[in-house]
Design an enzyme around this catalytic site. Structure first.
Site, PDB file in Angstrom:
ATOM      1  N   HIS A  54      -4.439  -5.683  -4.378  1.00  0.00           N
ATOM      2  CA  HIS A  54      -5.583  -6.371  -4.978  1.00  0.00           C
ATOM      3  C   HIS A  54      -6.628  -5.391  -5.508  1.00  0.00           C
ATOM      4  O   HIS A  54      -7.074  -5.503  -6.648  1.00  0.00           O
ATOM      5  CB  HIS A  54      -6.244  -7.326  -3.987  1.00  0.00           C
ATOM      6  CG  HIS A  54      -7.553  -7.823  -4.511  1.00  0.00           C
ATOM      7  ND1 HIS A  54      -7.633  -8.789  -5.484  1.00  0.00           N
ATOM      8  CD2 HIS A  54      -8.830  -7.417  -4.285  1.00  0.00           C
ATOM      9  CE1 HIS A  54      -8.898  -8.979  -5.823  1.00  0.00           C
ATOM     10  NE2 HIS A  54      -9.650  -8.157  -5.102  1.00  0.00           N
ATOM     11  N   ASP A 105      -3.815  17.480  -8.846  1.00  0.00           N
ATOM     12  CA  ASP A 105      -4.994  18.338  -8.732  1.00  0.00           C
ATOM     13  C   ASP A 105      -4.519  19.733  -8.320  1.00  0.00           C
ATOM     14  O   ASP A 105      -3.327  19.976  -8.117  1.00  0.00           O
ATOM     15  CB  ASP A 105      -6.012  17.743  -7.760  1.00  0.00           C
ATOM     16  CG  ASP A 105      -5.456  17.605  -6.356  1.00  0.00           C
ATOM     17  OD1 ASP A 105      -4.359  18.136  -6.081  1.00  0.00           O
ATOM     18  OD2 ASP A 105      -6.109  16.964  -5.520  1.00  0.00           O
ATOM     19  N   CYS A 155      -8.660 -13.372 -10.077  1.00  0.00           N
ATOM     20  CA  CYS A 155      -7.733 -12.232 -10.052  1.00  0.00           C
ATOM     21  C   CYS A 155      -6.282 -12.709 -10.157  1.00  0.00           C
ATOM     22  O   CYS A 155      -5.867 -13.603  -9.424  1.00  0.00           O
ATOM     23  CB  CYS A 155      -7.933 -11.434  -8.768  1.00  0.00           C
ATOM     24  SG  CYS A 155      -6.793 -10.038  -8.627  1.00  0.00           S
ATOM     25  N   CYS A 201      -3.596 -10.980  -9.398  1.00  0.00           N
ATOM     26  CA  CYS A 201      -2.647 -10.213  -8.567  1.00  0.00           C
ATOM     27  C   CYS A 201      -1.910 -11.152  -7.622  1.00  0.00           C
ATOM     28  O   CYS A 201      -2.387 -12.239  -7.304  1.00  0.00           O
ATOM     29  CB  CYS A 201      -3.354  -9.092  -7.804  1.00  0.00           C
ATOM     30  SG  CYS A 201      -4.127  -9.585  -6.253  1.00  0.00           S
TER      31      CYS A 201
END
Lengths: 365, 365
Positions: free
Chosen positions: B342, B100, B311, B313
């Protein structure tokens, strides 16, 4: 030489000796532990900042870690530990775990504690709640934790304790060791006795006779590095460690620096634990083959080199001192991870090198 | 359709559209970025608690991360960044980085700031020291950081700013965008323009015309989720996003929740960043296919299940809610690691699923 230990599934293989130093393997139902070995400290169900995968991976390859009975008893507590089926499942760690008895933390960490011949009443360092540890309670907690090696509940006097305190502590530690011996253990859980006695060789030898008579699976020297002079620590190590039974593992509790480990190994010690590599890492102190690195030091600001060019850990293979210094100053979590991995790898390699020297230069046991 | 972007080595491939939603690939010299994409925020040279290896590994597989110009300028500072050869080398991250401009942080984080037509004078949130950012300084910092995508320096008024503030900010942002456009960039560094205008569609469209005329490599909507009502955010998204040039990537800055991402994608946005998955993770909030999990909640105390059984992960494959709750309450560093992994995986999969839907249900572009 392979020595069967009292608890089924455990044996101690003595491979080579060099003076008092020994290289061997502690065989356990959850895996072999080449000795001498340094055990990373996993106080509250985690070796701080590390995953189990990282601990297991080369070149760190930790064969056994420590868990703290006092901390786990207070948090998450025994209801959780029993429900999840013990510390191995809780922390997803499938290799051996040694748990201490909680005695040392009760004396050093908790608020007001009252000790009597039956046990210790203390206040939690977390919420001030009142609790009581006895030899039976300690063994019961360790049974629920399901550690591979449990330690007896002992009284560890501070380094400046007087004669009388020591004598009372010795008598209690022996009496408590007997109670721990007959208390229920987990299936496949070895138990180590602890020799106290401060910096008096006479007391140490006397207490050793009492403890070794109880036929534990291994023996620890407790009550060292608790405030006494380093000369006294080394004197006790030199004069006492090699007198512990040769056919069982010898464990020096809570010690120490890389130099302490070398001295302990020379004196005949097989197992070590200490928060130094992990705590020092978080505080900015990193071990190297050369001088210790104080990472926040300005001289690391533009240093593109690794912590230690001879270190094979992923921190040293990947990151510069400049980056680590920045992460430390910015209080980034990643710093603690990278630094801890490095310091634990340093300790593991340090002890492995000393083991190798015994195997190469020593004589077959 | 493959559209060459103004900066050599960059192109935007539009593969499919579904209503205003688009699926594509942003091709960059450091690798391809399938869009829509969520970019994890690496504020100070690290996505908090994560290693580069973890970010790159399946199933997270982050294709691009964000770096914050304001933070990196203050610490470690430009001397270090120039000496180490830029942010990729510093952080050992070889995939694309978007930086940014520092504008947003100057207004939101720093102490007293004074803004004029030339730039902004502000005080560091770290040590109170005085600094000045101008479009040229911002581009120079981003040049030294060596990001793959630099953002123009803009003025982002707060959500409750009045008409006059917005008009001044629009004029400045356009003038500054022109200065950023002609300022030196790093080799192979794309530059995105930023459209401001608050919650007025008229202002947004007017400003869009000014910014898109400058031939940047991509366009961002700035100044959303800065305090306005969510209805207004969504209204601007719905009415403005699809009007941005279709042949260049569209980036919604600093937004947002999983629902916000879905809404943004439907409105035609290609790129997102937000601290929400990482910051929420550290604060105990974990995203799932079902309700969000507040990990310290007592109901997780004895819960042996993962955060989210769907999930993939490693946190969900390895650890229970009971363990994560314990680590959170014990303030263990490992908690932040496991939780962050996660939540970032959740965001990555969420956006990938939405992309898949566009590819499957949409029409070829």
């Amino acid at each position: 030489m392979l020595y069967e230990l009292p608890t089924p599934g455990f044996s101690f293989e003595l491979i080579a000796t060099l003076g008092h130093a020994r290289a061997g393997i502690l065989h356990t139902p959850r895996g072999d532990i080449p000795t001498p070995v340094f055990m990373p400290v996993g106080t509250a169900g985690t070796v701080k900042a590390m995953t189990a995968d990282e601990l297991r991976a080369e070149p760190l390859d930790a064969k056994i870690i420590l868990g703290n009975t006092y901390h786990l008893y207070l948090r998450p507590g025994m209801e959780v530990m029993a429900h999840v089926g013990g510390l191995h499942k809780f922390a997803a760690w499938d290799r051996p775990i040694l748990t201490d008895s909680g005695g040392f933390q009760v004396f050093s960490l908790s608020g007001i504690n009252e000790i009597d011949d039956d046990g210790v009443t203390f206040r939690s360092h977390i919420d001030g709640s009142k609790h009581r540890l006895t030899p039976e309670v300690s063994m019961e907690i360790q049974r629920v934790l399901g550690s591979d090696i449990a330690m007896v509940f002992d009284q560890c006097p501070p380094g400046d304790a007087d004669e009388k305190v020591h004598e009372v502590a010795l008598a209690r530690t022996t009496a408590w060791a007997k109670r721990c011996k007959v208390a229920p253990h987990a299936e496949g859980q070895a138990v180590f006795g602890i020799v106290q006695g401060g910096i008096s060789v006479e007391r140490r030898v006397r207490h050793m006779a009492e403890i070794t008579a109880l036929d534990f699976d291994g023996h620890a020297l407790g009550g060292l590095a608790v405030g006494e002079n380093l000369d006294d620590t080394y004197r006790i190590l030199d004069e006492v460690a090699h007198l512990l039974p040769a056919e069982k593992p010898r464990y020096l509790m809570g010690v120490g620096t890389p130099a302490d480990l070398e001295r302990g190994i020379s004196a005949g010690i097989d197992m070590f634990d200490c928060v130094m590599p992990t705590r020092n890492a978080r505080n900015g102190y990193l071990f190297t083959e050369g001088p210790r690195v104080n990472i926040p030091n300005a001289k690391n600001r533009l240093d593109l080199g690794p912590i230690d060019p001879t270190c094979p850990c992923s921190t040293c293979k990947t990151h510069s001192r400049a980056y680590l210094r920045h992460l430390y100053l910015a209080k980034e979590i990643l710093y603690a991870r990278l630094a801890t991995l490095h310091n634990l790898t340093f300790y593991a390699r340090h002890v492995r090198r000393l083991r190798e020297r015994i195997l190469v230069d020593g004589k077959r046991a």
